[in-house]
Scaffold this motif. Sequence first.
Motif, PDB file in Angstrom:
ATOM      1  N   HIS A 175     -53.667 -52.332  -7.054  1.00 34.40           N
ATOM      2  CA  HIS A 175     -52.340 -52.950  -7.024  1.00 34.40           C
ATOM      3  C   HIS A 175     -51.268 -51.894  -7.323  1.00 34.40           C
ATOM      4  O   HIS A 175     -50.277 -51.785  -6.602  1.00 34.40           O
ATOM      5  CB  HIS A 175     -52.289 -54.104  -8.043  1.00 34.40           C
ATOM      6  CG  HIS A 175     -50.941 -54.729  -8.197  1.00 34.40           C
ATOM      7  ND1 HIS A 175     -50.615 -55.957  -7.651  1.00 34.40           N
ATOM      8  CD2 HIS A 175     -49.814 -54.299  -8.832  1.00 34.40           C
ATOM      9  CE1 HIS A 175     -49.356 -56.241  -7.944  1.00 34.40           C
ATOM     10  NE2 HIS A 175     -48.846 -55.255  -8.666  1.00 34.40           N
ATOM     11  N   GLU A 176     -51.477 -51.100  -8.355  1.00 37.31           N
ATOM     12  CA  GLU A 176     -50.497 -50.066  -8.712  1.00 37.31           C
ATOM     13  C   GLU A 176     -50.428 -49.002  -7.616  1.00 37.31           C
ATOM     14  O   GLU A 176     -49.354 -48.497  -7.294  1.00 37.31           O
ATOM     15  CB  GLU A 176     -50.857 -49.423 -10.069  1.00 37.31           C
ATOM     16  CG  GLU A 176     -50.791 -50.381 -11.265  1.00 37.31           C
ATOM     17  CD  GLU A 176     -49.468 -51.123 -11.381  1.00 37.31           C
ATOM     18  OE1 GLU A 176     -48.420 -50.567 -11.003  1.00 37.31           O
ATOM     19  OE2 GLU A 176     -49.472 -52.290 -11.845  1.00 37.31           O
ATOM     20  N   HIS A 179     -48.205 -50.004  -4.793  1.00 41.83           N
ATOM     21  CA  HIS A 179     -46.763 -49.817  -5.037  1.00 41.83           C
ATOM     22  C   HIS A 179     -46.340 -48.398  -4.631  1.00 41.83           C
ATOM     23  O   HIS A 179     -45.229 -48.186  -4.159  1.00 41.83           O
ATOM     24  CB  HIS A 179     -46.440 -50.025  -6.522  1.00 41.83           C
ATOM     25  CG  HIS A 179     -46.347 -51.474  -6.933  1.00 41.83           C
ATOM     26  ND1 HIS A 179     -45.640 -52.417  -6.223  1.00 41.83           N
ATOM     27  CD2 HIS A 179     -46.859 -52.137  -8.013  1.00 41.83           C
ATOM     28  CE1 HIS A 179     -45.727 -53.596  -6.836  1.00 41.83           C
ATOM     29  NE2 HIS A 179     -46.471 -53.462  -7.923  1.00 41.83           N
ATOM     30  N   GLU A 211     -44.465 -57.578  -5.079  1.00 37.30           N
ATOM     31  CA  GLU A 211     -45.717 -57.858  -5.804  1.00 37.30           C
ATOM     32  C   GLU A 211     -46.738 -58.509  -4.874  1.00 37.30           C
ATOM     33  O   GLU A 211     -47.931 -58.221  -4.933  1.00 37.30           O
ATOM     34  CB  GLU A 211     -45.454 -58.773  -7.004  1.00 37.30           C
ATOM     35  CG  GLU A 211     -44.662 -58.130  -8.126  1.00 37.30           C
ATOM     36  CD  GLU A 211     -45.287 -56.837  -8.627  1.00 37.30           C
ATOM     37  OE1 GLU A 211     -46.522 -56.763  -8.749  1.00 37.30           O
ATOM     38  OE2 GLU A 211     -44.543 -55.886  -8.880  1.00 37.30           O
TER      39      GLU A 211
HETATM   40 ZN   LIG Z   1     -46.989 -54.839  -9.471  1.00 36.26          ZN
END
Ligand SMILES: [Zn+2]
Length: 390
Positions: A175-176, A179, A211
């Motif tokens: 997830h990071e 980004h 997100e």
């Molecule tokens: Zn996030």
Amino acid sequence: MPDEKATEPHISNYAPDELVTKAMNAGRGFSGAVHVYTRDEASSKFDYFVRLFEHILSGLKWLLPIEPGSVYFAFVGGGVPFRAARVERDAFVILADPRAINYAMILTSRLQVLGPMARRFKTESVEPTKDYSGMYLLDIAKDLIFHEELVRESTEVNGITTNVFVSLLCYVVCHEYAHIAHGHLDFRLSDDFREFTATQQNRELTARALEMDADASAVTSTFALFEHLFLVDIKPRIPAELVEELTAQYRLQYLLGITLAHLYLDSLAVDHVPKYHPMTYVRFVGFQMVLLKVGESQGIDTDFVEEARKLVADTFVHLSGDVSNLHHPIAANFLVQEGEGELVGEYNELGFYSAAAQLEDEGRRWARLYPILAKFLRGGRLAPPYADPL
Ligand SMILES: [Zn+2]
């Protein structure tokens, strides 16, 4: 004396000292951290976690190479548990708190030796000494996470798999990483960002849409990494007559990891009515929808997706006594009236699709962000730009 350093596997993804210093000097507002560990400090204190991160990040860089730019990780004390930061124009660091990593290990290990999960994986069951009857799901999860002594009850058991823990962590790191790869951090620092943050409401909606994209990428990356690992490293070693059973077991384990990631992040969250990312259950529904699509397109049996959710719910029901006690939509997403007007929780498709519908605004915002983000893309693929929910 043998040179110990020479036998240590090389850790190449930990942030070099100069980036650690830069991240530290940028202050708390930047990283949220009180302290950023250097590679040597982190290796001496949290060796296992360092190696695990090294492994996951190597896999991710292979799966979704970043161009231009380099991505590292570093461990921090204090601040948010996981965060991606742009330290230089083209240098990024995924900051992670080793205490939070430890919590993930505790939660995933303890649950595996309880009732339904122990039965499914044929591990010895170790029932808690504490009585959880009538308690809410999140309160039980927090109790397990923050009371390590309760987990020691189970640490002697053989057969706890690390797949669930590694998958949870992988999902969070992916997830990071998304980004960074998808240019979200660059976009936030660009002039284009202003157009989407004119009001507080706008700012929140934009953050939630980003997100949603990071979540979608994290699901597909975790899936791809675990499937690849299985195909290359594990499957060739399994005797033919066990392939079917062990494939099912392995898939269920990594899906449990992603399922539990949602409860884990919820347990660590300070604010349960988030403004900057969708509600936990909406994120969870997004994860299931993405995985069902990916599974179908690759001809993989997707029954595991629901089996993982049910196994988690059943394990908490086992502790609390009844699904209605749990007050959590991953266990019961719908309230039905029974008998004397008593409301009883159950899990059904209407509850699922109602949650999916809550992603509509984010979907519309995403369709507008998509062409702009495409300019900042450093690797991987943005979630498809349709305005419908995932
Ligand atoms: Zn996030």
